[in-house]
Design an enzyme around this catalytic site. Structure first.
Site, mmCIF file in Angstrom:
data_model
loop_
_atom_site.group_PDB
_atom_site.id
_atom_site.type_symbol
_atom_site.label_atom_id
_atom_site.label_comp_id
_atom_site.label_asym_id
_atom_site.label_seq_id
_atom_site.Cartn_x
_atom_site.Cartn_y
_atom_site.Cartn_z
ATOM 1 N N ILE A 226 23.311 5.646 27.133
ATOM 2 C CA ILE A 226 23.924 5.509 25.811
ATOM 3 C C ILE A 226 22.882 4.856 24.908
ATOM 4 O O ILE A 226 22.596 3.669 25.022
ATOM 5 C CB ILE A 226 25.199 4.644 25.893
ATOM 6 C CG1 ILE A 226 26.213 5.294 26.850
ATOM 7 C CG2 ILE A 226 25.808 4.452 24.503
ATOM 8 C CD1 ILE A 226 26.650 6.692 26.480
ATOM 9 N N PRO B 20 24.895 2.288 21.397
ATOM 10 C CA PRO B 20 26.217 1.900 21.910
ATOM 11 C C PRO B 20 27.289 1.803 20.830
ATOM 12 O O PRO B 20 28.436 2.179 21.055
ATOM 13 C CB PRO B 20 25.960 0.518 22.529
ATOM 14 C CG PRO B 20 24.502 0.465 22.783
ATOM 15 C CD PRO B 20 23.848 1.330 21.746
ATOM 16 N N LYS B 21 26.903 1.343 19.662
ATOM 17 C CA LYS B 21 27.901 1.156 18.609
ATOM 18 C C LYS B 21 28.459 2.495 18.107
ATOM 19 O O LYS B 21 29.671 2.696 18.056
ATOM 20 C CB LYS B 21 27.255 0.387 17.449
ATOM 21 C CG LYS B 21 28.229 -0.082 16.413
ATOM 22 C CD LYS B 21 27.542 -1.084 15.489
ATOM 23 C CE LYS B 21 28.563 -1.776 14.621
ATOM 24 N NZ LYS B 21 27.994 -2.980 14.001
ATOM 25 N N GLN C 283 32.225 7.356 18.467
ATOM 26 C CA GLN C 283 32.378 8.783 18.741
ATOM 27 C C GLN C 283 33.478 9.033 19.768
ATOM 28 O O GLN C 283 34.261 9.975 19.645
ATOM 29 C CB GLN C 283 31.049 9.354 19.239
ATOM 30 C CG GLN C 283 30.850 10.800 18.866
ATOM 31 C CD GLN C 283 29.512 11.338 19.312
ATOM 32 O OE1 GLN C 283 28.639 10.585 19.759
ATOM 33 N NE2 GLN C 283 29.333 12.622 19.205
ATOM 34 N N GLY D 279 29.714 14.203 22.296
ATOM 35 C CA GLY D 279 30.671 14.655 21.274
ATOM 36 C C GLY D 279 31.845 15.423 21.836
ATOM 37 O O GLY D 279 32.984 15.238 21.402
ATOM 38 N N GLU D 280 31.601 16.283 22.792
ATOM 39 C CA GLU D 280 32.677 17.142 23.308
ATOM 40 C C GLU D 280 33.549 16.407 24.323
ATOM 41 O O GLU D 280 34.772 16.440 24.237
ATOM 42 C CB GLU D 280 32.107 18.427 23.950
ATOM 43 C CG GLU D 280 30.887 19.027 23.278
ATOM 44 C CD GLU D 280 31.104 19.467 21.849
ATOM 45 O OE1 GLU D 280 32.252 19.735 21.461
ATOM 46 O OE2 GLU D 280 30.102 19.506 21.097
#
Lengths: 212, 748
Positions: free
Chosen positions: B639, B642-643, B648, B714-715
């Site tokens: 990652i 992280p934020k 997301q 994203g998915e």
């Protein structure tokens, strides 16, 4: 729209417009109804470019982000379209144009208002604050800072409306609990889904601003 | 190399690099570039779903004040790329023939754009558009998926290539399901869902010269757009510029260039002025794609002690009559569980509707609703905890591709998710847990998506003050691409994040693919890495050439910046960047680097995985569902931001709540027209619908997938959310809803 419209009346824009058909123009139908017959006649004979422009726009005095302005606006123009297209204040967003999404939220006399449902001519003498008017120079408004700190956005398109609404939500006394905030912010849609972070930002400002 | 030094590979939360622009209203989206002499276009859509245009009466519109042109197939200039044989020159990933706007009088879907009214102001264009009178010759249309399911067919790609992902697939024994001790069979329906990003699809088309086009366009690929319009207008690619610096959400609907874009370009050519065209919210339902209504049937065979024997999964998704839209609805059924026998049948059904397009978690999110609901149903049937049932069928390698996983850390997700949601409070028997008058239920669903990676190129420049500036054509529709790239560069070089700038969203910048398919960090990240390493190599060479022996055998990995000082292996190299530049009489150094997928892709199955847990309250009398808590667990590799990554995941879960409970584009099939076509009728989640969302990342790098170690996010953020909620509703009520959304009427 031509940008020069904001400070002077539109000049003859092109040959098409000079051939304008008065009687077909909806915006002036009412005007025609009460206009002297000679004006209607002038229109019929396509004499009236200037008369037409005068009928199409009406001057409105308003204060936008602390600056007094007199603007020629069409009576049918929404405050949103005047801000975005006439004044290039594009921070206020168009997300639906039906008052369903909150992206166009601005403050009028300190109250949150959906600028897409407000006609610009109705704002005579009022004070309008948009997202562009929140920061004092380089110093961001505490709500803007809190949105950055809590990542209260992703694509950023609903953000100006969320921030304007969030500030109003606190001023209205509707930010006393998380549930309260969620209820009174529900007119501002965020499709990216930043809601929990937006609520955190509003809570922090309500509780005394930045604690970084 | 100093190990301690490289332990700093940990990525820390960073405020968005474009945050200030977004909270001050200074970020410019595609309709917000004030060009001189701008004209405004408004589209008029067809009122029928199939037939031809009989006549267009545009006289009144043409005579309306300020109207510059009324454009339709009758008078539109010829688009050079529209081929006589009916081929559209652009090549979207959908097979078939994209709609050629203003080409002929054929109507292929309701609200198809058929006229553009161009005027000197938006209001004038809108009024002009209201005056256009169109007559049609109507033909019988077909828009109903269920009523026409018999006409469903294999996609052309599958016919051509039996190995296509949409081709029929069989492994193991064909009749394994029939002889399974436990047999389960059910049908699931996912309604049409619409991306509905907050920004309306917008374009400003500006012909800067006869053969030179600039578009400010809401798209997910600037290079794709450049290529498509170069072909469409038969001009060199370098004559087309696409600007998409800020994109106000897209969720997939910017992965295709649509007719309204071409309409604006035609209009700009015809009125010889820049033309701004912003779709209305209704047009967002009909002109820029949607998640297609999909029917699925699934059969699951298992042993009584919870071992899968067979899964048969079939689906029919709608597409338009002119383009074959396909998606990976059934792919995860092949690889998620260790079932010895699996068969899938993927079909599409062309209807008189507009072309769908991938919507967040495309296909997989649709398929996961059926697969993960069915897993829950089978677990219930055999009296097993649904997590135990899934763990009993956990697969340590990809049973579809017969390859090892590059990485897979789902066991960690099961453990952490169970703990965080409070799974121990769940009862096997539905309807057993109450909180006051509310029924309480717990559910979970898993998701997966390919750790996709494509080629990407980054240009990087380092000046003597240590400012690093990078450029890449990639777009950012909201995940925080610039922020992630700045973090990768900072981590690779040691340069502080405030001295790094990442410019994106222009076709003028070095190549990148689409921002889609969770591929951005996996593709562009490695190019950032490569560029940073190339800059370091240049510095090492420069220093070594000037006789600094410490640099002679140094490698890029050894070199880091500590403010202005250069360090080798964590120790001062006794030189600064400024000195080095001065010695070499340089103001800056620069590099352009491409990074591409490697051969590991042929040896490993690379996937990101997610697991969503939901706790819901259901009111027994009103059927109201309140999602009280969601826990998202993701195995997405490293990652890097992280934020923004957490945001997301929260956003994906929010989208999943919409899928599960509210989103439904309802069509009136008498007219082939949507009746829910604005945000008042098509309900996306609002503040009050979204609970606290707890996010857990495994955060272990997958260095086989790419050198950044990222697998994409994203998915998987949305895949599996809807079934997790549906399963929780079942656990609360004992009622199984197999057609989304789960509205109160289905529960009482």
């Amino acid at each position: 729209m031509d940008k020069n419209k904001s400070n002077k009346k539109p000049e003859k824009e092109d040959h098409q417009e000079s051939r304008r058909d008065f009687l077909k123009a909806s915006s002036i139908l009412t005007a025609i109804a009460v206009a002297p017959a000679t004006v209607a006649k002038a229109a019929e004979y396509n004499l009236g470019e200037k008369i037409s422009a005068a009928f199409e726009t009406t001057p409105v005095n308003l204060t936008i982000n602390g600056v007094k302005k007199q603007l020629p606006v069409e009576p049918r123009s929404t405050l949103l379209d005047v801000l975005r297209e006439q004044l290039d204040l594009t921070g206020t967003k168009k997300g639906c144009d039906y008052g369903q999404c909150g992206a166009c939220t601005v403050h009028v006399n300190g109250q949150r208002v959906l600028s897409c449902l407000s006609l610009a001519v109705m704002q005579e003498g009022k004070e309008v604050t948009t997202i562009e008017g929140l920061a004092k120079g380089d110093e961001l408004h505490p709500m803007q800072k809190a949105f950055i700190k809590h990542d209260g956005f992703q694509c950023g398109y609903c953000t100006p409306g969320q921030i304007m609404s969030g500030i109003a939500c606190i001023n209205e006394g509707h930010a006393n609990s998380k549930e309260d905030i969620k209820e009174f912010m529900s007119g501002n849609i965020c499709r990216c889904g930043a809601y929990p972070n937006i609520v955190k930002a509003i809570q922090e400002v309500k509780n005394g601003g930045q604690k970084s | 190399m100093n190990e301690a030094f490289f332990d700093k590979k940990e990525y820390k939360p960073l405020d968005r690099v474009d945050g200030r622009l977004k909270v001050t209203g200074a970020a410019k989206y595609s309709a917000e570039y004030p060009l001189p002499n701008m004209a405004f276009a408004v589209l008029v859509g067809s009122r029928i779903a199939k037939g031809t245009i009989k006549s267009i009466d545009s006289k009144a519109a043409e005579r309306a004040p300020g109207v510059l042109a009324v454009i339709s197939h009758l008078n539109a200039i010829k688009v050079p790329g529209y081929q006589p044989k009916g081929e559209h020159p652009s090549e979207p990933s959908t097979n078939g023939q994209p709609l050629r706007v203003f080409f002929d009088n054929k109507i292929v879907s309701n609200d198809q754009p058929i006229v553009a009214v161009v005027a000197t102001s938006l209001e004038k264009a809108q009024y002009g558009a209201s005056l256009v009178k169109i007559q049609y010759i109507k033909e019988q249309h077909k828009t109903d998926l269920e009523a026409n399911a018999g006409d469903a067919k294999l996609a052309a790609a599958a016919k051509k290539n039996p190995k296509s992902p949409t081709a029929d697939y069989d492994r193991g024994q064909k009749d394994a399901f029939e002889s399974a001790p436990v047999k389960f069979e059910a049908e699931y329906v996912l309604p049409t869902e619409v991306h509905n990003p907050m920004e309306l699809q917008s374009i400003i088309a500006h012909w800067e010269a006869d053969n030179k086009l600039t578009v400010y366009d809401k798209v997910q690929g600037t290079k794709m757009t450049q290529k498509n319009f170069a072909k469409e207008w038969d001009i060199p690619e370098e004559n087309v510029k696409c600007i998409a610096t800020f994109v106000g959400g897209a969720f997939g609907n910017g992965l295709h260039n649509w007719p309204h874009e071409t309409a604006a370009i035609i209009a700009a050519k015809q009125v010889k002025r820049p033309v701004k065209l912003v779709l209305t919210r209704e047009q967002m339902f009909t002109m820029v794609g949607y998640r297609p209504r999909t029917w699925q049937k699934i059969q699951v065979g298992a042993t009584r002690d919870g071992k899968l024997v067979a899964i048969n999964h079939q689906s029919i998704g709608q597409t338009s009559s002119y383009e074959e839209f396909t998606e990976s609805t059934l792919m995860q059924t092949r690889m998620m569980y260790a079932s010895p026998s699996v068969s899938t049948r993927y079909r599409i059904l062309p209807l008189n509707v507009a072309t769908p397009i991938w919507m967040r978690g495309p296909g997989e999110a649709t398929g996961a609703f059926a697969l993960e609901s069915a897993m829950d149903e089978v677990a219930h049937a055999i009296g097993m905890d649904p997590i135990d049932f899934r763990l009993a069928n956990y697969t340590e390698s990809d049973p579809d591709k017969n390859m090892p996983w590059s990485t897979k850390y789902m066991r960690e997700c099961y453990e952490e998710g169970k703990k965080r949601i409070g799974w121990k409070n769940r009862k096997l028997k539905p309807g057993e847990v109450r909180d006051g008058e509310w029924l309480v239920g717990y559910g979970m669903g898993t998701g997966t998506f390919g750790a996709n990676r494509g080629p990407a190129t980054v240009h990087a420049e380092l000046d003597k003050e240590g400012n690093l500036v990078m450029h890449c054509a990639i777009t950012d529709i909201g995940p925080g691409t610039g922020t992630a790239m700045v973090q990768i560069a900072s981590n690779t070089t040691g340069i502080s994040t405030d001295k790094i700038t990442f410019h994106l969203g222009s076709s003028e910048f070095p190549n990148a693919g689409l921002q889609g398919g969770s591929s951005t960090v996996n593709s562009v990240g490695p190019a950032v890495l490569a560029a940073c390493n190339a800059l370091k190599e240049q510095l090492i060479t420069m220093a070594a050439a000037k006789g600094n022996s410490a640099f002679t055998s140094a490698k890029p990995d050894d070199l880091m910046f500590n403010k202005s000082e250069l360090q080798l292996g964590g120790k001062s190299a006794k030189t600064t960047l400024a000195d080095l530049f001065k010695q070499n009489n340089l103001e800056k150094i620069e590099t352009t680097n491409e990074s591409k997928p490697d051969e590991n892709r042929n040896k490993y199955s690379m996937n990101a995985f997610s697991m969503h847990f939901a706790m819901v309250h259901v009111h027994p009398f009103t059927g109201q569902v309140r999602v009280k808590k969601i826990v998202c667990c993701a195995d997405a590799g490293t990652i890097v931001s992280p934020k923004t990554a957490e945001s997301q995941m929260i956003g994906g879960a929010t989208g999943g709540i919409g899928m599960a409970l509210t989103e439904d584009a309802v069509m009136d099939h008498r007219f082939g027209r949507y009746v829910t076509k604005d945000l008042g009728d098509y309900h996306v989640p609002v503040h009050a619908d979204v609970p606290d969302i707890d996010v857990y990342f495994v955060n272990k790098p997958d260095l086989l997938a790419d050198p950044v170690g990222s697998k994409g996010l994203g998915e998987i953020a949305i895949i599996g959310v809807a079934p997790a909620i549906a399963n929780a509703v079942f656990n609360a009520t004992g009622k199984r809803v197999r057609e989304l959304p789960i509205t109160p009427d289905k529960l009482i």
